[in-house]
Design an enzyme around this catalytic site. Structure first.
Site, PDB file in Angstrom:
ATOM      1  N   THR A   1       0.540  -0.732  -0.108  1.00  0.00           N
ATOM      2  CA  THR A   1      -0.204   0.271   0.050  1.00  0.00           C
ATOM      3  C   THR A   1       0.783   1.267   0.194  1.00  0.00           C
ATOM      4  O   THR A   1       1.976   1.300  -0.055  1.00  0.00           O
ATOM      5  CB  THR A   1      -0.732  -0.643   1.252  1.00  0.00           C
ATOM      6  OG1 THR A   1      -1.078  -1.275   0.834  1.00  0.00           O
ATOM      7  CG2 THR A   1      -1.825   1.351   1.093  1.00  0.00           C
TER       8      THR A   1
ATOM      9  N   GLU B   1      -6.421  -8.356  -3.996  1.00  0.00           N
ATOM     10  CA  GLU B   1      -6.978  -7.622  -2.802  1.00  0.00           C
ATOM     11  C   GLU B   1      -8.417  -8.299  -2.260  1.00  0.00           C
ATOM     12  O   GLU B   1      -9.151  -8.456  -0.927  1.00  0.00           O
ATOM     13  CB  GLU B   1      -7.959  -5.997  -2.936  1.00  0.00           C
ATOM     14  CG  GLU B   1      -7.970  -4.753  -1.991  1.00  0.00           C
ATOM     15  CD  GLU B   1      -6.877  -4.519  -1.425  1.00  0.00           C
ATOM     16  OE1 GLU B   1      -6.641  -4.436  -0.486  1.00  0.00           O
ATOM     17  OE2 GLU B   1      -5.729  -4.313  -2.907  1.00  0.00           O
TER      18      GLU B   1
ATOM     19  N   SER C   1      -7.844  -2.258   5.940  1.00  0.00           N
ATOM     20  CA  SER C   1      -8.313  -0.764   7.162  1.00  0.00           C
ATOM     21  C   SER C   1      -7.505   0.702   6.821  1.00  0.00           C
ATOM     22  O   SER C   1      -6.855   1.030   7.571  1.00  0.00           O
ATOM     23  CB  SER C   1      -6.747  -1.680   7.963  1.00  0.00           C
ATOM     24  OG  SER C   1      -7.056  -2.799   8.267  1.00  0.00           O
TER      25      SER C   1
ATOM     26  N   GLY D   1       0.453  -0.358   5.580  1.00  0.00           N
ATOM     27  CA  GLY D   1       0.856  -1.165   6.882  1.00  0.00           C
ATOM     28  C   GLY D   1      -0.273  -2.022   6.816  1.00  0.00           C
ATOM     29  O   GLY D   1      -0.261  -2.960   8.653  1.00  0.00           O
TER      30      GLY D   1
END
Ligand code: GLY
Length: 593
Positions: free
Chosen positions: A415, A452, A480, A500
């Protein structure tokens, strides 16, 4: 007074991560990064120097902070020409997909938070990937109903969701763009054709992942030419990506979702050797960006706003802050601060695992989860002196009577995050991903496809009770990602976000606390050592002053691990002056004028 300061001087001792993480993570230190970007423009050189010296970058008119200097430069060029933050995002994302392909790109998804200066309103756009219509709740189970191993699920076509990033770029431009769409890809096309310097981070990750990248011919040919991993500083061209960008530039996002590019995506997914998937051209043709209301909580007299479902980011960060808002927090060197943050995080993650998913598919107590009365009641659990011996989900007010079982989605960090303020006062905070490093490892027309769908729970039920974040056709996997804008008296004062995986929540919450409670400046905020609790061990960033918390936290009853903690925070503080911070764990910079 904009914010109150509890322990500014004391916090500085915790402000500089050491080098152990960088070495262990096979990511070269900053000096190597600077070498690779040489000869850097004076602005890039100054930004790299500011980061190295731990100073924020300052500007008056506009600013961008992104995870690679080439991407920041592409966005800055658009902003300097009078473009909007949405235009600059399109240009920066197009470059990130080239120079940081392991983290985000056209084959992935993203969430965007936007402050609109003209209307004074905040909104969010959901460009999350969707599960194919042919996906079933057993997508990630073997024929006995047991969950697949993580990489058995990730690598190949099975994990690929319908990408949302191209549609999100187009929608942001349609709403807020000022520059001609067709010009926004020029920087990325020039780099893709002329060659860019492979960064130390990309080279290190290719070497580490060589076996998986070697499984698919197109991916291997690009990242392992002649069977050898690309090396830092090597000039790499990507003509296929340049061609894809040209098609987007001339025909818009439709060029991605129908026609030859869509055909190639579906064919690549369905024919992936050893692990085919079910994504089809129909899925691509049906993809839509969704506008969602921002999820906001009050914290220290500010409104902290971000992305609601299908992301768990703003709700979980919001729960942590909402619980902590009931009391003052000691400074960062006091273990009591970390007890409160750690247990508030554990309580919030318990609710996340039980209740949070794509609210278009499952009833979710979205309002109840961040209701101040609910959070005040949950915060009562923080009254003791030691770590909570047990943590369980609470019972937020629900519009629907529904029981869910606890989730067990696995999320690994990859990400990227982009933060932009333009000369008109618009603010953009966007977290963008292809999920795991290099996503599914499938490459089409110069870009990687996401994995994903592995953000869904691999199990669909537990003891006969359905899991909210189970796979369903058309559903968006729980995220998240927590792109955030902080408001004070109706005006934006800080924008940030981080990569993360599920640790994003801890990184973002800690950054907000560091800025709002501890008075750190934006560069200190993104540089500070991490201490993250996700409902398991208390993870302290190895090789940093955070290690000093190990013994005190163990004495409070936590199980503590020292480990590398890769964030990638990019933050801009918005006042009379813009101040930008770029995470020293990554290669990015803040650029402004
Ligand atoms: N795949 C990372 C996230 O969405 O949180």
């Amino acid at each position: 007074m904009r914010r109150f300061v509890i322990a500014c001087a004391a916090s500085l001792a915790l402000a500089t991560p050491g080098t152990a993480q960088q070495a262990a993570d096979a990511v070269a230190p900053e000096t190597a990064t600077e070498g690779v970007f040489a000869p850097a423009s004076p602005a890039v050189a100054a930004a790299l120097a500011a980061k190295r010296e731990g100073r924020p970058v300052m500007a008056r008119d506009w600013m961008i902070a992104a995870a690679n200097p080439h991407a920041a430069e592409a966005g800055a060029a658009i902003l300097a020409d009078g473009g909007s933050a949405a235009d600059a995002m399109v240009a920066a994302q197009a470059v990130l997909g080239l120079v940081e392909p392991q983290s985000s790109g056209l084959g992935g998804g993203a969430f965007l938070v936007w402050y609109d200066a003209a209307s004074g309103k905040l909104t969010t756009l959901d460009g999350r990937e969707t599960a194919p219509l042919a996906a079933t709740p057993t997508l990630f189970q073997d024929n006995t109903g047991e969950p697949l191993g993580f990489y058995d699920a990730v690598v190949g076509g099975r994990s690929v969701g319908t990408p949302g990033t191209p549609a999100l770029m187009a929608e942001a431009h349609r709403r807020w763009g000022r520059s001609a769409w067709s010009t926004l890809f020029d920087g990325a096309i020039a780099l893709a054709e002329g060659g860019f310097s492979v960064s130390p981070r990309l080279a290190g990750l290719v070497t580490r992942d060589a076996d998986r990248l070697a499984r698919f011919p197109a991916t291997a040919a690009y990242f392992l030419p002649g069977g050898q991993p690309v090396t830092a500083g090597q000039a790499l061209t990507n003509p296929a990506y340049a061609d894809t960008l040209r098609q987007l530039a001339s025909k818009g996002a439709e060029a991605f979702y129908s026609g030859p590019i869509a055909t190639d995506i579906a064919r690549t997914v369905q024919s992936a050797a050893g692990n085919p998937g079910v994504l089809s051209q129909v899925d691509l043709s049906l993809y839509q960006v969704r506008e969602r209301p921002p999820a906001c909580v009050s914290y220290r007299a500010h409104e902290v706003c971000g992305m609601g479902p299908p992301s768990s980011g703003a709700l979980t960060v919001g729960q942590i802050l909402g619980m902590l808002d009931t009391r003052p927090l000691p400074g960062p060197q006091d273990p009591e601060a970390w007890r409160l943050i750690g247990d508030a995080s554990r309580l919030a993650f318990a609710d996340r695992g039980r209740y949070m998913a794509d609210a278009d598919f499952v009833p979710m107590p979205t309002k109840g989860l961040i209701d101040p009365a609910y959070l005040a009641a949950r915060a009562e659990l923080l009254r003791g002196d030691d770590a909570l011996p047990e943590v369980a989900p609470g019972k937020p007010e629900f519009d629907h009577a529904r029981n869910w079982a606890d989730d067990e989605a696995i999320e690994f960090p990859s990400t990227s995050h982009i933060t932009i303020v333009d000369r008109f006062g618009n603010v953009l905070s966007m977290t963008t991903t292809i999920e795991n490093a290099f996503g599914s490892r499938l490459m089409v027309r110069g870009f990687l496809l996401n994995n994903e769908l592995t953000d869904f729970s691999f199990r669909s039920h537990r003891d006969g009770v359905p899991i909210a974040n189970r796979v369903e056709p058309g559903k968006r996997p729980r995220s998240s990602m927590a792109p955030t804008i902080v408001m004070e008296d109706g005006r934006p004062v800080l924008a940030l976000g981080s990569p993360g995986g599920s640790r994003i929540i801890g990184y973002v919450a800690q950054a907000l606390i560091a800025w709002l409670d501890w008075g750190l400046d934006v560069q200190q905020v993104v540089s500070q050592p991490h201490a993250v609790n996700r409902f398991g061990t208390y993870d302290l960033e190895a090789g940093t002053p955070a290690e000093a918390l190990q013994a005190p936290l163990q004495a409070l009853g936590y199980e503590v691990t020292l480990r590398d903690l890769n964030s990638g925070l990019h933050a801009i503080e918005i006042g009379e002056t813009l101040r930008g911070g770029a995470d020293p764990r990554r290669e990015g910079i803040a650029l402004g004028r």
